[in-house]
Design a protein around this motif. Structure first.
Motif, PDB file in Angstrom:
ATOM      1  N   SER A 110      -2.291  -1.368 -19.694  1.00 35.08           N
ATOM      2  CA  SER A 110      -3.175  -0.720 -19.417  1.00 35.08           C
ATOM      3  C   SER A 110      -3.323  -0.149 -17.780  1.00 35.08           C
ATOM      4  N   ARG A 111      -3.273  -1.280 -16.949  1.00 30.54           N
ATOM      5  CA  ARG A 111      -3.340  -1.232 -15.522  1.00 30.54           C
ATOM      6  C   ARG A 111      -2.196  -0.659 -14.817  1.00 30.54           C
ATOM      7  N   ASN A 112      -1.046  -0.304 -15.885  1.00 31.82           N
ATOM      8  CA  ASN A 112       0.158   0.120 -15.380  1.00 31.82           C
ATOM      9  C   ASN A 112       0.587  -0.937 -13.860  1.00 31.82           C
ATOM     10  N   GLY A 115       3.865   0.362 -12.391  1.00 29.27           N
ATOM     11  CA  GLY A 115       3.754   1.754 -11.776  1.00 29.27           C
ATOM     12  C   GLY A 115       3.498   1.395 -10.352  1.00 29.27           C
ATOM     13  N   ALA A 127      -1.644   6.804  -5.964  1.00 33.78           N
ATOM     14  CA  ALA A 127      -1.675   5.569  -7.000  1.00 33.78           C
ATOM     15  C   ALA A 127      -1.250   6.301  -8.386  1.00 33.78           C
ATOM     16  N   PRO A 128      -0.493   5.624  -9.058  1.00 32.37           N
ATOM     17  CA  PRO A 128       0.184   6.071 -10.341  1.00 32.37           C
ATOM     18  C   PRO A 128      -0.938   5.945 -11.440  1.00 32.37           C
ATOM     19  N   THR A 129      -0.729   6.662 -12.476  1.00 30.18           N
ATOM     20  CA  THR A 129      -1.903   6.829 -13.491  1.00 30.18           C
ATOM     21  C   THR A 129      -2.044   5.405 -14.227  1.00 30.18           C
ATOM     22  N   TYR A 130      -3.254   5.042 -14.501  1.00 30.45           N
ATOM     23  CA  TYR A 130      -3.460   3.446 -15.098  1.00 30.45           C
ATOM     24  C   TYR A 130      -5.027   4.006 -15.892  1.00 30.45           C
ATOM     25  N   GLN A 131      -5.233   3.125 -16.874  1.00 33.29           N
ATOM     26  CA  GLN A 131      -6.299   3.162 -17.984  1.00 33.29           C
ATOM     27  C   GLN A 131      -7.088   1.549 -18.004  1.00 33.29           C
ATOM     28  N   SER A 132      -8.200   1.876 -18.527  1.00 31.90           N
ATOM     29  CA  SER A 132      -9.262   0.806 -18.836  1.00 31.90           C
ATOM     30  C   SER A 132      -8.960   0.309 -20.195  1.00 31.90           C
ATOM     31  N   HIS A 218       2.319   6.242 -27.967  1.00 32.73           N
ATOM     32  CA  HIS A 218       1.753   5.440 -27.035  1.00 32.73           C
ATOM     33  C   HIS A 218       1.459   4.154 -27.305  1.00 32.73           C
TER      34      HIS A 218
END
Length: 311
Positions: A110-112, A115, A127-132, A218
Motif C-alpha cells: 500500500s505504501r509502495n 517504489g 514521490a511514487p504513487t502510494y495509498q492508505s 490490483h
C-alpha cells in the motif's frame, strides 16, 4: 505413571521446560530430534512433538492415548489410518506473529516501499504513487483465532473486512461473512486477500483458476494457511498474465520448495519459507502442560482435533 516420548527439532528446549515444570506422575522415556529405530514405542502412552516426526512412529505406539502436536498443521497425522487416540493442536499463540506478518506486506504494497526504494536509487525526488490501507477491503479465508486477530488489526487501519468461513460467523471485526457457496461475491472487489485455511478435502485446490479470475487485477494474495489450498499452475499463470498484482506465499504443497519451482523466479511472487508464525517452545509447552494436568484429572483436553474434519 504415564510414559512420555518427545520427538521434536526443539527437544532440548522442551526437556528443559519439562524439568522446570515438575509435572507429577510423568516419566520421560524418550526425547530425541530424530527417530531411534530400536526403541520400543509400545511403552508410550503420551506423545509430544512435531507432526512430521510423530507421524512416522504413531502406528508403532500401540498404547498411545494422547498426542500433543507442536504445530498448527497436522496433515501428516490426519493422513494415517490410526485415530484411536486424542490428538490436540495448538491455538492461541500465533495471533501476534501473524498480525505482524500480514501487515508487513499490506503496508509494503500500500505504501509502495519498493517504489520509494527505486526512487532513492535513481535520486528521483518526485514521490511514487502510494495509498492508505484505510477504506481498502481485506478478505480473510479462515476466521479462527488467527483470522480474527488479523481482522482486529485491520480495523486499527480502518479497513473493510470480509470473512470466508464454513462455520464461524460471530467475529465483531468482520463486516460481512461469506460461505463456500458465495465465492464469487466474496472475491469480487478485494484489495487484499489473506488465506489462513487449514488443510482438508474442502480446502485443497480451492484457490484455482476460477477463483483467481474473480479477484481484481490490483489484488494482493497472501497465503499463510496451507500450500495445498492453491493450485500452483493457476497462480503462476495469473501472475505471468498480470491478472494479479502479487502473491506472498509462506506455505507450499512441497516443503522445502524445490529449487526448480517457478515461484523462485517470478518477480511478483514473494517466498517467505514458512516463517509467518512459527511454533516456539516457550509458547507451545504451556499448552502441553495445561493439557497434561487436564489429562491426569480426567478433564476434556484443550484444542482437540477432529479426525473426520482434518482439523
Amino acid at each position: 505413571m504415564h510414559n512420555l516420548a518427545i520427538l521434536s527439532r526443539d527437544t532440548t528446549l522442551y526437556m528443559t521446560l519439562l524439568e522446570e515444570a515438575q509435572l507429577p506422575f510423568l516419566a520421560l522415556i524418550l526425547a530425541d530430534n530424530k527417530l531411534p529405530e530400536s526403541f520400543d514405542y509400545s511403552q508410550v502412552d503420551i506423545l509430544f512433538g512435531d507432526p512430521d516426526l510423530t507421524a512416522q512412529v504413531v502406528n508403532r505406539c500401540s498404547n498411545l492415548k494422547w498426542l500433543q502436536s507442536t504445530w498448527a498443521g497436522n496433515a501428516a497425522l490426519f493422513a494415517l489410518d490410526k485415530n484411536n487416540y486424542q490428538l490436540c493442536g495448538v491455538k492461541g499463540v500465533f495471533q501476534q506473529a501473524m498480525q505482524e506478518y500480514v501487515f508487513a506486506y499490506l503496508l509494503y504494497f500500500s505504501r509502495n516501499l519498493a517504489g520509494f526504494n527505486q526512487a532513492q536509487k535513481h535520486k528521483i525526488w518526485a514521490a511514487p504513487t502510494y495509498q492508505s490501507l484505510a477504506g481498502k477491503t481485506l478478505g480473510i479465508m479462515g476466521v479462527g483465532d488467527i483470522g480474527q486477530a488479523v481482522a482486529k488489526m485491520a480495523k486499527q487501519f480502518s479497513m473493510k473486512t470480509r470473512g470466508y468461513t464454513r462455520t464461524t460467523n460471530n467475529c465483531e471485526y468482520i463486516d460481512q461473512y461469506y460461505t463456500y457457496d458465495d465465492t464469487q461475491a466474496f472475491a469480487a472487489g478485494l484489495d487484499y486477500l489473506v488465506c489462513l485455511l487449514p488443510q482438508s478435502s474442502e480446502t485443497t485446490g480451492l484457490i484455482d483458476q476460477k477463483f483467481l479470475s474473480y479477484l481484481p487485477q490490483h489484488c494482493v494474495l497472501i497465503n499463510a494457511g496451507r500450500g495445498t489450498t492453491i493450485v500452483d499452475n493457476a497462480l503462476i499463470d495469473a501472475i505471468k498474465n498480470q491478472a494479479l498484482q502479487a502473491a506472498v506465499l509462506d506455505v507450499f504443497e512441497h516443503e522445502p520448495l524445490p529449487e526448480h519451482h517457478p515461484y523462485w523466479q517470478l518477480d511478483n511472487i514473494y517466498v517467505t519459507q514458512h516463517t509467518a508464525a512459527e511454533s516456539l517452545p516457550e509458547d507451545i509447552f504451556p499448552i502441553f502442560s495445561e493439557n497434561y494436568r487436564r489429562y491426569i484429572n480426567g478433564l476434556t483436553l484443550q484444542h482437540l482435533l477432529d479426525f473426520n474434519k482434518g482439523y
